[in-house]
Design a protein around this motif. Structure first.
Motif, PDB file in Angstrom:
ATOM      1  N   GLU A 181     -15.821 -13.286   4.500  1.00  0.00           N
ATOM      2  CA  GLU A 181     -16.559 -13.406   5.769  1.00  0.00           C
ATOM      3  C   GLU A 181     -18.056 -13.483   5.526  1.00  0.00           C
ATOM      4  N   GLY A 187      -5.829 -12.917  11.587  1.00  0.00           N
ATOM      5  CA  GLY A 187      -6.284 -11.826  12.452  1.00  0.00           C
ATOM      6  C   GLY A 187      -6.739 -10.612  11.653  1.00  0.00           C
ATOM      7  N   ASN A 188      -7.435  -9.708  12.342  1.00  0.00           N
ATOM      8  CA  ASN A 188      -7.864  -8.455  11.700  1.00  0.00           C
ATOM      9  C   ASN A 188      -6.639  -7.679  11.220  1.00  0.00           C
ATOM     10  N   GLY A 189      -6.736  -7.179  10.003  1.00  0.00           N
ATOM     11  CA  GLY A 189      -5.644  -6.364   9.467  1.00  0.00           C
ATOM     12  C   GLY A 189      -4.444  -7.172   9.030  1.00  0.00           C
ATOM     13  N   SER A 190      -4.593  -8.527   8.961  1.00  0.00           N
ATOM     14  CA  SER A 190      -3.422  -9.332   8.578  1.00  0.00           C
ATOM     15  C   SER A 190      -3.211  -9.334   7.059  1.00  0.00           C
ATOM     16  N   GLY A 191      -4.231  -8.911   6.286  1.00  0.00           N
ATOM     17  CA  GLY A 191      -4.039  -8.797   4.834  1.00  0.00           C
ATOM     18  C   GLY A 191      -4.898  -9.745   4.007  1.00  0.00           C
ATOM     19  N   LYS A 192      -5.914 -10.366   4.601  1.00  0.00           N
ATOM     20  CA  LYS A 192      -6.731 -11.355   3.878  1.00  0.00           C
ATOM     21  C   LYS A 192      -7.502 -10.694   2.724  1.00  0.00           C
ATOM     22  N   THR A 193      -8.211  -9.594   3.045  1.00  0.00           N
ATOM     23  CA  THR A 193      -9.006  -8.929   2.003  1.00  0.00           C
ATOM     24  C   THR A 193      -8.105  -8.392   0.897  1.00  0.00           C
ATOM     25  N   THR A 194      -6.963  -7.842   1.311  1.00  0.00           N
ATOM     26  CA  THR A 194      -6.034  -7.318   0.295  1.00  0.00           C
ATOM     27  C   THR A 194      -5.611  -8.453  -0.630  1.00  0.00           C
ATOM     28  N   TYR A 225       0.851  -1.194   0.000  1.00  0.00           N
ATOM     29  CA  TYR A 225       0.000   0.000   0.000  1.00  0.00           C
ATOM     30  C   TYR A 225       0.880   1.234   0.000  1.00  0.00           C
ATOM     31  N   GLN A 226       0.378   2.304  -0.611  1.00  0.00           N
ATOM     32  CA  GLN A 226       1.103   3.580  -0.502  1.00  0.00           C
ATOM     33  C   GLN A 226       0.815   4.131   0.879  1.00  0.00           C
ATOM     34  N   HIS A 266     -13.620 -16.745   9.775  1.00  0.00           N
ATOM     35  CA  HIS A 266     -13.084 -16.831  11.140  1.00  0.00           C
ATOM     36  C   HIS A 266     -13.732 -17.994  11.892  1.00  0.00           C
ATOM     37  N   PHE A 315       2.021  -1.045   4.497  1.00  0.00           N
ATOM     38  CA  PHE A 315       1.706  -2.448   4.765  1.00  0.00           C
ATOM     39  C   PHE A 315       1.974  -3.253   3.487  1.00  0.00           C
TER      40      PHE A 315
HETATM   41  N1  LIG Z   1      -6.431   1.781   1.572  1.00  0.00           N
HETATM   42  C1  LIG Z   1      -5.407   1.421   2.334  1.00  0.00           C
HETATM   43  N2  LIG Z   1      -4.289   2.156   2.344  1.00  0.00           N
HETATM   44  C2  LIG Z   1      -3.228   1.809   3.092  1.00  0.00           C
HETATM   45  N3  LIG Z   1      -3.180   0.692   3.866  1.00  0.00           N
HETATM   46  C3  LIG Z   1      -4.269  -0.079   3.903  1.00  0.00           C
HETATM   47  C4  LIG Z   1      -5.443   0.232   3.140  1.00  0.00           C
HETATM   48  N4  LIG Z   1      -6.349  -0.731   3.362  1.00  0.00           N
HETATM   49  C5  LIG Z   1      -5.785  -1.613   4.218  1.00  0.00           C
HETATM   50  N5  LIG Z   1      -4.546  -1.221   4.537  1.00  0.00           N
HETATM   51  C6  LIG Z   1      -3.601  -1.930   5.413  1.00  0.00           C
HETATM   52  O1  LIG Z   1      -3.574  -3.275   4.996  1.00  0.00           O
HETATM   53  C7  LIG Z   1      -3.690  -4.122   6.119  1.00  0.00           C
HETATM   54  C8  LIG Z   1      -4.517  -5.336   5.711  1.00  0.00           C
HETATM   55  O2  LIG Z   1      -5.846  -4.938   5.489  1.00  0.00           O
HETATM   56  P1  LIG Z   1      -6.913  -6.006   5.034  1.00  0.00           P
HETATM   57  O3  LIG Z   1      -8.185  -5.286   4.831  1.00  0.00           O
HETATM   58  O4  LIG Z   1      -6.385  -6.774   3.900  1.00  0.00           O
HETATM   59  O5  LIG Z   1      -6.980  -6.917   6.353  1.00  0.00           O
HETATM   60  P2  LIG Z   1      -7.924  -8.136   6.690  1.00  0.00           P
HETATM   61  O6  LIG Z   1      -7.020  -9.267   7.052  1.00  0.00           O
HETATM   62  O7  LIG Z   1      -8.888  -8.390   5.600  1.00  0.00           O
HETATM   63  O8  LIG Z   1      -8.649  -7.588   7.992  1.00  0.00           O
HETATM   64  P3  LIG Z   1     -10.134  -7.862   8.549  1.00  0.00           P
HETATM   65  O9  LIG Z   1     -10.176  -9.245   9.096  1.00  0.00           O
HETATM   66  O10 LIG Z   1     -10.234  -6.843   9.611  1.00  0.00           O
HETATM   67  O11 LIG Z   1     -11.079  -7.637   7.413  1.00  0.00           O
HETATM   68  C9  LIG Z   1      -4.297  -3.316   7.247  1.00  0.00           C
HETATM   69  O12 LIG Z   1      -3.654  -3.624   8.441  1.00  0.00           O
HETATM   70  C10 LIG Z   1      -4.063  -1.882   6.842  1.00  0.00           C
HETATM   71  O13 LIG Z   1      -2.987  -1.379   7.604  1.00  0.00           O
END
Ligand SMILES: Nc1ncnc2c1ncn2[C@@H]1O[C@H](COP(=O)(O)OP(=O)(O)OP(=O)(O)O)[C@@H](O)[C@H]1O
Length: 548
Positions: A478, A362-369, A333-334, A511, A342
């Motif tokens: 989810e 975990g939350n914010g671990s990067g799954k959605t990305t 990410y920028q 989860h 991240f």
């Molecule tokens: N638009 C964005 N710009 C910069 N960083 C981002 C952005 N979106 C997410 N992130 C970073 O990417 C990380 C992963 O986000 P992501 O949404 O992939 O997590 P996740 O595992 O799907 O979380 P959750 O279970 O809460 O949905 C986050 O910790 C956040 O710091």
């Protein structure tokens, strides 16, 4: 952007008609002036001839003027249609990130900027007609007395220089005011999207209004006022200069430059006549300045969204799907200045036809990305994706994306089954029964009625719609999180096997660790890194199931 493309012929005909109207108008003034002169000279016998010319000129003026106005009505609607569609095209072809970032500019482009441009394009014909009229009258005034014309031209040049200087300042102010409008629209969007929260905590709404919307509006008002005051000052100054000039002409200048009294009267008459077109031209300037700014803004929006989405194609072929491999995929990410960006990856991932694959973490671990990268919504910085062991090249991205039907955690339930080639009503009913929605949702002409559903039911309907798209791979972020325990169990124990049987491949973020054993493969995401985990679970010290 060339807005006249395809309309050039029409616009030229309006311009020509405008010229005819201006010439006819000048002829009217000339003829009136000549008849006045005849009256003064007391040679009334010729007036019959002038009267017939006069009637001809009046008829020509009104016919050409009506034709221009009539044509402009249609032209304006066509232009409005064309610009709006152009903005929608820009939106549709845009990649994901630039659009999300500049969403509010799209709204203002579709409303204010489009109207500014359309209004100005109508004004352009009026501007041209009036300009030609002024030029022809100036020629006529020159014929009456070149000395008086010289004096008038000096006064006009002076007024125009003053005007140009303050106009430049006004354009700058209008530009700033439009940025404040953008800010206002951004806040308005926030207010509308978060209206539920605002109702519960009215203070939030008051804060958005007082700290953000009101200041933005106030600043826009101040800037617009300043800009319009520049125009007002110009107008008043111009008018004063004009009256002073006419007074001086009658009292001193005529005598000073030794011009005959009859010529001075004719000159003043024409002068009084052309002041209105001159003023009209000047009054049109603000709308032209605003249109110029709007045109620039549309241009810059086009520039922002100019990167065509990778492999853009509105009707991609359906790829055959047997297997998919993600190899060494990295995405960063920028980050805001001072923040650590991240990073997701480098990751390996695989999916075989008919697989049910779970990703947890975990939350914010990067799954959605990661899922967004997998389906081609985000572009990876490194790595590659192979389908059936063939690397996907950028030109194939539209076909590649067509493999997936996602139900995002923040999914959008469209009002109709858009983009589906034939809505399969039998399958729709079968799926509605499976998802226990058949007593809640009605099948309509091309989709479902989606009102009066709970959040969990809406999400079920989103999955039904995704299944009806008949894409090989379902992506679920989810999905079960909003479902009650009964339906959650049904989802994992009945629906997932059913999906498999229907030929779907499923990749799901979840989860629900009680059901991990139902997947063919399980991946764990930790700080952006995916790791394939064995399905042998053990109890940790707290008695919670843990996957290794
Ligand atoms: N638009 C964005 N710009 C910069 N960083 C981002 C952005 N979106 C997410 N992130 C970073 O990417 C990380 C992963 O986000 P992501 O949404 O992939 O997590 P996740 O595992 O799907 O979380 P959750 O279970 O809460 O949905 C986050 O910790 C956040 O710091």
């Amino acid at each position: 952007m060339n807005l006249l493309k395809g309309h050039t012929g029409k616009y030229i005909s309006f311009v020509l008609l405008g010229i005819v109207a201006a010439v006819a108008n000048t002829a009217i003034i000339y003829l009136i002036n000549e008849v006045i002169a005849k009256y003064v000279e007391d040679t009334r016998s010729d007036t019959g001839v002038y009267l017939s010319y006069f009637a001809g000129a009046v008829a020509l003026f009104f016919i050409s003027r009506w034709l221009v106005s009539y044509g402009m009505v249609g032209f304006m609607q066509d232009l409005l249609f064309k610009i709006r569609l152009r903005v929608v095209e820009m939106v549709l072809k845009s990649p994901f990130h630039p659009l999300v970032k500049h969403k509010e500019k799209v709204y203002t482009a579709l409303t204010r900027d489009t109207n500014n441009i359309v209004n100005a394009s109508i004004n352009m014909v009026d501007l041209l007609t009036n300009s030609i009229l002024v030029v022809l009258c100036l020629v006529y005034m020159g014929i009456l007395s070149w000395k008086l014309l010289l004096c008038f031209s000096l006064m006009l040049c002076f007024a125009l220089v003053v005007y140009a200087i303050s106009e430049k300042k006004a354009v700058g102010l209008f530009n700033q005011a439009m940025s404040k409008d953008d800010q206002f629209v951004r806040n308005l969007n926030e207010l509308l999207s978060g209206f539920k929260e605002v109702i519960i905590a009215r203070k939030k709404g008051a804060d958005i209004r007082d700290q953000h919307m009101k200041p933005a509006l106030q600043e826009a008002v101040v800037l617009n006022k300043k800009a319009l005051v520049f125009h007002l000052n110009n107008r008043i100054t111009g008018q004063m200069a004009f009256y002073i000039f006419i007074g001086s002409l009658l009292m001193f200048i005529g005598n000073q430059v030794s011009v005959e009294r009859a010529q001075v009267i004719s000159f003043v008459f024409v002068l009084l006549y052309i002041w209105s077109p001159i003023e009209t031209i000047v009054l049109m300037m603000p709308s032209l300045s605003q249109a110029k700014i709007s045109l620039n803004r549309l241009g810059s929006l086009q520039e922002t969204l100019k990167d065509k989405d990778l492999g853009y194609n509105e009707a991609p072929q359906q790829m055959d799907f047997q297997s998919l491999e993600v190899e060494s995929m990295v995405y960063q990410y920028q980050a805001e200045p001072g923040d650590l960006p991240f990073t997701v990856g480098p990751n390996q991932f695989e999916l075989r036809q008919g697989d049910v694959v779970f990703i947890f973490g975990g939350n914010g671990s990067g799954k959605t990305t990661f899922i967004n990268l997998l389906i081609g919504l985000f572009m990876a910085d490194q790595g590659q994706i192979k389908v059936n062991e063939q690397a996907i090249v950028p030109e194939q991205f539209a076909e590649y994306r067509a493999l997936f039907s996602p139900v995002f955690s923040d999914f959008h339930l469209f009002e109709r089954a858009y983009g589906m080639n034939g809505f399969d009503r039998n399958k729709a009913l079968e799926y509605l029964r499976l998802f226990e929605l058949d007593h809640k949702v009605l099948i309509q002409e091309n989709g479902f009625n989606t009102t009066q559903l709970s959040t969990g039911q809406r999400k079920r309907l989103a999955l039904v719609t995704a299944m009806l798209e008949k894409k090989p791979i379902l992506i679920l972020d989810e999905f079960a999180a909003d479902q009650d325990p009964y339906f959650r169990r049904k989802f994992y124990q009945e629906i997932l096997p059913y999906l498999k049987q229907e030929g779907f491949t499923v990749a799901a973020i979840t989860h629900d660790d009680n059901y991990y054993h139902l997947a063919d493969k399980v991946y764990k995401m930790y700080e952006g890194k995916l790791e394939k985990v064995t399905l042998s679970a053990s109890l940790n010290k707290s008695g919670i199931v843990e996957y290794l």
